[in-house]
Design an enzyme around this catalytic site. Structure first.
Site, PDB file in Angstrom:
ATOM      1  N   HIS A 190     -11.299  23.166  52.255  1.00 55.74           N
ATOM      2  CA  HIS A 190     -12.710  22.908  52.596  1.00 55.74           C
ATOM      3  C   HIS A 190     -12.912  22.650  54.094  1.00 55.74           C
ATOM      4  CE1 HIS A 190     -13.926  22.944  48.457  1.00 55.74           C
ATOM      5  NE2 HIS A 190     -13.162  21.918  48.134  1.00 55.74           N
ATOM      6  N   HIS A 195     -12.642  24.962  43.322  1.00 54.74           N
ATOM      7  CA  HIS A 195     -13.753  24.923  44.284  1.00 54.74           C
ATOM      8  C   HIS A 195     -13.623  26.047  45.312  1.00 54.74           C
ATOM      9  CE1 HIS A 195     -13.062  20.735  42.825  1.00 54.74           C
ATOM     10  NE2 HIS A 195     -14.374  20.794  42.654  1.00 54.74           N
ATOM     11  N   ASP A 237      -7.067  22.588  39.617  1.00 55.94           N
ATOM     12  CA  ASP A 237      -8.254  21.934  39.032  1.00 55.94           C
ATOM     13  C   ASP A 237      -9.078  22.860  38.120  1.00 55.94           C
ATOM     14  OD1 ASP A 237      -8.851  23.190  41.444  1.00 55.94           O
ATOM     15  OD2 ASP A 237      -9.832  21.444  42.351  1.00 55.94           O
TER      16      ASP A 237
END
Ligand code: SP5
Ligand code: ZN
Length: 334
Positions: free
Chosen positions: A155, A192, A279
């Protein structure tokens, strides 16, 4: 196969994060994640899996990707800071001064409040990046390398951190390979979207960025990750996003992964680096996909065809993270 990790990566250990609105909850990106992974790797009892400590990398290498002022922000945490997070942001744009308060600087150099700052953030992030770098450097002698990077990295953008990430470990490592005149694919399998990695390489054809992720219309990091984000300039066509429906299962994921692998074959990179988040696992406490333990082995089997590959840890927050991770390794090795 060499597995890189340094104990100082454990120093960063915040207690809380703001998340999903205004709730304060336990910080899930804990040092225990690495302990769980190491425990499972040790349980495999393979004498060809060797743990190695990275040497601390020169800051110039991090500076190839991250701006000097952002690096200095993380380096110069005031002594009185215990654990703090930003609550005001330089949005949509703003200015910063050397005289700004630390609170103001946080809102300028971080894009969300789920990234608490402690006195250890720089040291742990520096070692986390060093692990990724040494893993990728070891690929000149080996075909496969692993980095247990933590804090994670995908990120983190050029001048702003967020989403538990400060230095973009995989991007910094990929840039080293590019500097040797080679091409790299970064395959991001974290739940993500890897918005930081996408931003960093958006304008280049030297790095192909491919991300499979929970649809960001409804999932973190929300503002990036659509199929229309294809790169710009020289990078046009070298950024590929594959958003998946919520609670996608093994079958759906595998179909999509196959499409991604076709794109990688066409690009034909010298090295493949995998942003390996765990995840997407169905028991993950913060994400929303339905991947089984067995399917993680299948992912490893699918990745096994790459000649030169570095596997860099990103997210994954369930208590089964160690099994998820070693299942990938089992698939790659067999
Ligand atoms: C590296 C990585 O995986 N970073 C992820 C950062 C996600 N941060 C915010 C997540 C908020 C999720 N809220 C879910 C509530 C579940 N009940
Ligand atoms: Zn994630």
């Amino acid at each position: 196969m060499e597995i890189f990790f340094h104990k100082n990566q454990m120093l960063y250990s915040p207690k809380n994060e703001f998340s999903s609105g205004n709730q304060l909850r336990k910080y899930v990106e804990s040092p225990n994640r690495i302990e769980l992974i190491i425990e499972e790797i040790v349980n495999l009892k393979r004498d060809d899996f060797i743990f190695k400590q990275p040497k601390l990398c020169n800051i110039e290498i991090i500076n190839n990707i991250h701006s000097t002022d952002y690096i200095n922000f993380l380096k110069e945490i005031p002594d009185n800071i215990n654990e703090v997070a930003p609550t005001a942001f330089a949005f949509p744009k703003g200015r910063i001064s050397k005289d700004s308060t630390f609170h103001a600087k946080m809102g300028y150099y971080l894009f969300d409040p789920s990234t608490p700052i402690t006195k250890d953030v720089y040291q742990s992030s520096h070692y986390s990046t060093s692990s990724a770098l040494d893993a990728v450097n070891s690929l000149s002698n080996n075909n496969l390398a692993v980095s247990l990077s933590r804090p994670p990295g995908h990120h983190a953008m050029t001048s702003v951190g967020g989403g538990y990430c400060f230095f973009n470990n995989i991007a910094i490592a990929a840039q080293q390979i590019v500097n040797q005149g080679k091409n790299v694919t970064i395959l991001d399998l974290d739940f993500h979207h890897g918005n930081g990695t996408q931003e960093i390489f958006y304008n280049t054809d030297k790095v192909q960025f491919i991300s499979l992720h929970g649809d960001t219309i409804v999932n973190y990091p929300f503002y990036w990750g659509g199929t229309d984000e294809i790169g710009e300039g020289d990078g046009k066509g070298f950024n590929l996003n594959f958003p998946l429906p919520n609670y996608a299962n093994d079958e759906k994921y595998d179909e999509t992964l196959e499409l991604a692998l076709i794109e990688i074959d066409e690009y034909n990179p010298d090295v493949v680096l995998v942003s390996m988040g765990l995840d997407c696992y169905f028991k993950d406490p913060i994400a929303g996909m339905n991947i089984s333990l067995d399917y993680y082995t299948k992912i490893g089997e699918r990745l096994a065809k790459f000649e030169k590959m570095g596997i860099i840890l990103e997210g994954g927050y369930s208590n089964d993270i160690g099994i998820c991770f070693t299942n990938v390794l089992k698939g790659v090795i067999t």
